[in-house]
Design a protein around this motif. Structure first.
Motif, PDB file in Angstrom:
ATOM      1  N   ARG A 120     -28.572 -22.222  18.571  1.00 46.73           N
ATOM      2  CA  ARG A 120     -28.423 -22.549  19.989  1.00 46.73           C
ATOM      3  C   ARG A 120     -27.167 -23.385  20.226  1.00 46.73           C
ATOM      4  N   ALA A 121     -26.927 -24.351  19.343  1.00 45.14           N
ATOM      5  CA  ALA A 121     -25.780 -25.238  19.524  1.00 45.14           C
ATOM      6  C   ALA A 121     -24.452 -24.526  19.308  1.00 45.14           C
ATOM      7  N   THR A 122     -24.441 -23.429  18.558  1.00 45.14           N
ATOM      8  CA  THR A 122     -23.189 -22.696  18.367  1.00 45.14           C
ATOM      9  C   THR A 122     -22.799 -21.912  19.609  1.00 45.14           C
ATOM     10  N   ALA A 123     -23.734 -21.694  20.538  1.00 36.41           N
ATOM     11  CA  ALA A 123     -23.464 -20.929  21.768  1.00 36.41           C
ATOM     12  C   ALA A 123     -22.848 -19.571  21.466  1.00 36.41           C
ATOM     13  N   GLY A 124     -23.324 -18.937  20.396  1.00 33.46           N
ATOM     14  CA  GLY A 124     -22.852 -17.600  20.054  1.00 33.46           C
ATOM     15  C   GLY A 124     -21.744 -17.580  19.024  1.00 33.46           C
ATOM     16  N   SER A 125     -21.138 -18.737  18.709  1.00 35.05           N
ATOM     17  CA  SER A 125     -20.035 -18.751  17.745  1.00 35.05           C
ATOM     18  C   SER A 125     -20.491 -18.375  16.333  1.00 35.05           C
ATOM     19  N   TYR A 126     -21.775 -18.485  16.066  1.00 33.67           N
ATOM     20  CA  TYR A 126     -22.297 -18.038  14.764  1.00 33.67           C
ATOM     21  C   TYR A 126     -21.864 -16.614  14.454  1.00 33.67           C
ATOM     22  N   PHE A 127     -21.699 -15.807  15.474  1.00 38.31           N
ATOM     23  CA  PHE A 127     -21.394 -14.393  15.277  1.00 38.31           C
ATOM     24  C   PHE A 127     -19.898 -14.107  15.197  1.00 38.31           C
ATOM     25  N   HIS A 128     -19.064 -15.135  15.257  1.00 40.79           N
ATOM     26  CA  HIS A 128     -17.626 -14.920  15.386  1.00 40.79           C
ATOM     27  C   HIS A 128     -16.821 -15.207  14.134  1.00 40.79           C
ATOM     28  N   LEU A 129     -17.376 -15.907  13.154  1.00 42.47           N
ATOM     29  CA  LEU A 129     -16.589 -16.257  11.975  1.00 42.47           C
ATOM     30  C   LEU A 129     -17.498 -16.364  10.764  1.00 42.47           C
ATOM     31  N   PRO A 130     -16.935 -16.223   9.549  1.00 42.72           N
ATOM     32  CA  PRO A 130     -17.772 -16.301   8.346  1.00 42.72           C
ATOM     33  C   PRO A 130     -18.353 -17.700   8.153  1.00 42.72           C
ATOM     34  N   ILE A 131     -19.608 -17.735   7.740  1.00 40.66           N
ATOM     35  CA  ILE A 131     -20.280 -18.990   7.394  1.00 40.66           C
ATOM     36  C   ILE A 131     -20.834 -18.822   5.980  1.00 40.66           C
ATOM     37  N   ILE A 132     -20.357 -19.658   5.080  1.00 37.44           N
ATOM     38  CA  ILE A 132     -20.735 -19.582   3.671  1.00 37.44           C
ATOM     39  C   ILE A 132     -21.654 -20.759   3.371  1.00 37.44           C
ATOM     40  N   GLU A 133     -22.852 -20.484   2.862  1.00 36.24           N
ATOM     41  CA  GLU A 133     -23.858 -21.538   2.720  1.00 36.24           C
ATOM     42  C   GLU A 133     -24.175 -21.880   1.265  1.00 36.24           C
ATOM     43  N   ASP A 134     -24.760 -23.075   1.109  1.00 30.36           N
ATOM     44  CA  ASP A 134     -25.326 -23.543  -0.157  1.00 30.36           C
ATOM     45  C   ASP A 134     -24.294 -23.530  -1.284  1.00 30.36           C
ATOM     46  N   GLU A 135     -23.113 -24.062  -0.986  1.00 27.51           N
ATOM     47  CA  GLU A 135     -22.020 -24.068  -1.957  1.00 27.51           C
ATOM     48  C   GLU A 135     -21.922 -25.413  -2.681  1.00 27.51           C
ATOM     49  N   ASP A 136     -21.490 -25.364  -3.938  1.00 27.75           N
ATOM     50  CA  ASP A 136     -21.140 -26.563  -4.684  1.00 27.75           C
ATOM     51  C   ASP A 136     -19.789 -27.039  -4.155  1.00 27.75           C
ATOM     52  N   VAL A 137     -19.773 -28.167  -3.440  1.00 29.08           N
ATOM     53  CA  VAL A 137     -18.565 -28.577  -2.736  1.00 29.08           C
ATOM     54  C   VAL A 137     -17.430 -28.904  -3.709  1.00 29.08           C
ATOM     55  N   GLU A 138     -17.739 -29.457  -4.846  1.00 29.10           N
ATOM     56  CA  GLU A 138     -16.668 -29.738  -5.813  1.00 29.10           C
ATOM     57  C   GLU A 138     -15.981 -28.447  -6.246  1.00 29.10           C
ATOM     58  N   ARG A 139     -16.762 -27.399  -6.457  1.00 28.28           N
ATOM     59  CA  ARG A 139     -16.172 -26.106  -6.801  1.00 28.28           C
ATOM     60  C   ARG A 139     -15.339 -25.577  -5.644  1.00 28.28           C
ATOM     61  N   VAL A 140     -15.829 -25.764  -4.420  1.00 26.51           N
ATOM     62  CA  VAL A 140     -15.078 -25.317  -3.247  1.00 26.51           C
ATOM     63  C   VAL A 140     -13.740 -26.042  -3.149  1.00 26.51           C
ATOM     64  N   VAL A 141     -13.763 -27.354  -3.371  1.00 22.55           N
ATOM     65  CA  VAL A 141     -12.522 -28.145  -3.300  1.00 22.55           C
ATOM     66  C   VAL A 141     -11.532 -27.682  -4.364  1.00 22.55           C
ATOM     67  N   ASN A 142     -12.020 -27.457  -5.576  1.00 29.12           N
ATOM     68  CA  ASN A 142     -11.136 -26.983  -6.646  1.00 29.12           C
ATOM     69  C   ASN A 142     -10.535 -25.626  -6.284  1.00 29.12           C
ATOM     70  N   GLY A 143     -11.363 -24.757  -5.710  1.00 32.04           N
ATOM     71  CA  GLY A 143     -10.863 -23.448  -5.296  1.00 32.04           C
ATOM     72  C   GLY A 143      -9.833 -23.567  -4.192  1.00 32.04           C
ATOM     73  N   ALA A 144     -10.055 -24.492  -3.259  1.00 32.49           N
ATOM     74  CA  ALA A 144      -9.103 -24.681  -2.168  1.00 32.49           C
ATOM     75  C   ALA A 144      -7.767 -25.186  -2.700  1.00 32.49           C
ATOM     76  N   HIS A 145      -7.812 -26.148  -3.602  1.00 32.44           N
ATOM     77  CA  HIS A 145      -6.565 -26.634  -4.193  1.00 32.44           C
ATOM     78  C   HIS A 145      -5.838 -25.511  -4.936  1.00 32.44           C
ATOM     79  N   HIS A 146      -6.586 -24.742  -5.678  1.00 34.81           N
ATOM     80  CA  HIS A 146      -5.983 -23.627  -6.427  1.00 34.81           C
ATOM     81  C   HIS A 146      -5.332 -22.623  -5.479  1.00 34.81           C
ATOM     82  N   ALA A 147      -5.909 -22.462  -4.285  1.00 35.07           N
ATOM     83  CA  ALA A 147      -5.364 -21.520  -3.306  1.00 35.07           C
ATOM     84  C   ALA A 147      -4.240 -22.120  -2.476  1.00 35.07           C
ATOM     85  N   GLY A 148      -3.877 -23.371  -2.730  1.00 36.02           N
ATOM     86  CA  GLY A 148      -2.750 -23.983  -2.040  1.00 36.02           C
ATOM     87  C   GLY A 148      -3.100 -24.788  -0.806  1.00 36.02           C
ATOM     88  N   PHE A 149      -4.373 -25.123  -0.630  1.00 35.66           N
ATOM     89  CA  PHE A 149      -4.794 -25.908   0.533  1.00 35.66           C
ATOM     90  C   PHE A 149      -4.606 -27.393   0.266  1.00 35.66           C
TER      91      PHE A 149
END
Length: 282
Positions: A160-189
Motif C-alpha cells: 500500500r505504501a509503495t502506491a504501485g511502485s512495487y511493480f515498477h522496479l526490481p526488488i531483491i530480498e533476503d540478501e546478505d548485505v556484506e556480500r551485496v556491498v562487496n559486489g557493489a564495490h567490485h562493480a565500481g559503485f
C-alpha cells in the motif's frame, strides 16, 4: 470470462485473508494487493501475474479506468457485496487482487548495468520500506535490495505504501548485505551512508557535482555522478560499527531547523534524489 458473484465468505476468501500472513505468502508464492492504485498498476505492469481480482460494483463505478483494464485483460474477477469486501480487505476500498509474486532478477546482472541502488539493512517498518521503494522508483533507481531481517516487500502494508511502485522496479530480498556491498564495490559503485555526523555535506556534494559537470571534471573525493549504492540502516538502532566500515563515506543531510533527525525514509528519499539529479545532469 464472466464476472462471478461471490456472496459469502468462502474457502477461497479464507485463503485470500491468509495472505496477510508472511508464512502463507511464502508458502503459496502469492500476495494480496489492496486499493485502486495498487490494482491499477498490477493490471498495467504485471498483468500476467494477476491471478484473481475481487471488486465491488460501487468501486468499479468509482474507477471506470480499472473497469476498462479488467475488460481488456479479462482475469478471473469476483464481484463481492461491499460488507464482505470490507470484511476480507478493510483497507482495499472495494478493490483487491491476488498476484503471483514475480521471480527475482539476478542482482549481479543488475549491478553490471546499474547506476543507482538502495540497500536496506534491517528496515522493519512497512510504511518506511514502502516509502523507500516509492522514492527509489521516482528517482529511477535500478533496484531496491533488502537485507536479511527486513520486512518483506509483499507485506500488504508495504505494498500500500509503495502506491504501485512495487511493480515498477526490481526488488531483491533476503540478501546478505556484506556480500551485496562487496559486489557493489567490485562493480565500481561507491557505497554511501547518510549519517548526521558524516564528513560530507549532501548539499555541498550536489553543488560540486553540478559545477564539475559543466566541464566533465572528475571529483577527487565523493562524486554523486558516480554509480552509487545508498545503505539504509535500521530505524531504531541505525548502523553498527561494522556496517559503518562498509561505506566509502558518511554523508550528512543539512538541516536548518530544530529537528534532531530525519525519518529514515525521508532521508533516503533526499539522498536518492540528489544522486539521481547529479547523474542525470552528467
Amino acid at each position: 470470462m464472466p464476472r462471478t458473484p461471490m456472496m459469502t465468505y468462502s474457502g477461497q476468501l479464507k485463503k485470500v485473508t491468509g495472505l496477510y500472513r508472511r508464512k502463507a505468502r511464502h508458502q503459496y508464492g502469492q500476495a494480496i494487493v489492496e486499493g485502486p492504485q495498487g490494482v491499477r498498476e498490477a493490471l498495467v505492469f504485471m498483468r500476467s501475474n494477476v491471478r484473481d481480482v475481487y471488486v465491488t460494483e460501487e468501486a468499479l463505478g468509482r474507477h471506470p479506468d480499472i473497469d476498462s483494464l479488467l475488460q481488456e485483460s479479462d482475469p478471473y474477477t469476483h464481484v463481492l457485496p461491499a460488507d464482505l469486501a470490507q470484511q476480507v480487505a478493510p483497507n482495499a476500498q472495494g478493490l483487491f487482487v491476488v498476484i503471483s509474486v514475480p521471480d527475482e532478477e539476478n542482482l549481479d546482472e543488475i549491478m553490471a548495468q546499474a547506476s543507482l541502488l538502495v540497500c536496506a539493512i534491517e528496515t522493519v517498518d512497512p510504511g518506511n520500506l514502502g516509502t523507500i521503494i516509492r522514492s527509489a522508483d521516482a528517482s529511477a533507481a535500478d533496484a531496491v535490495i533488502l537485507g536479511t531481517g527486513s520486512v518483506d516487500a509483499t507485506n500488504p502494508k508495504v505494498l500500500r505504501a509503495t502506491a504501485g511502485s512495487y511493480f515498477h522496479l526490481p526488488i531483491i530480498e533476503d540478501e546478505d548485505v556484506e556480500r551485496v556491498v562487496n559486489g557493489a564495490h567490485h562493480a565500481g559503485f561507491q557505497v554511501l551512508i547518510a549519517d548526521g555526523n558524516g564528513e560530507y555535506d549532501l548539499g555541498e556534494l550536489s553543488d560540486a557535482a553540478f559545477l564539475a559537470g559543466r566541464d566533465a571534471r572528475p571529483l577527487e573525493t565523493i562524486d554523486l555522478r558516480r554509480p552509487t549504492m545508498w545503505l539504509v540502516g535500521n530505524e531504531a538502532h541505525g548502523f553498527t560499527a561494522k556496517q559503518y566500515n562498509w561505506a566509502d563515506a558518511l554523508v550528512r543531510i543539512p538541516m536548518w531547523g530544530a529537528s534532531e533527525s530525519l525519518n529514515v525514509a525521508m532521508a533516503t528519499s533526499l539522498c536518492l534524489y540528489s544522486s539521481a539529479r547529479a547523474q542525470r545532469r552528467a
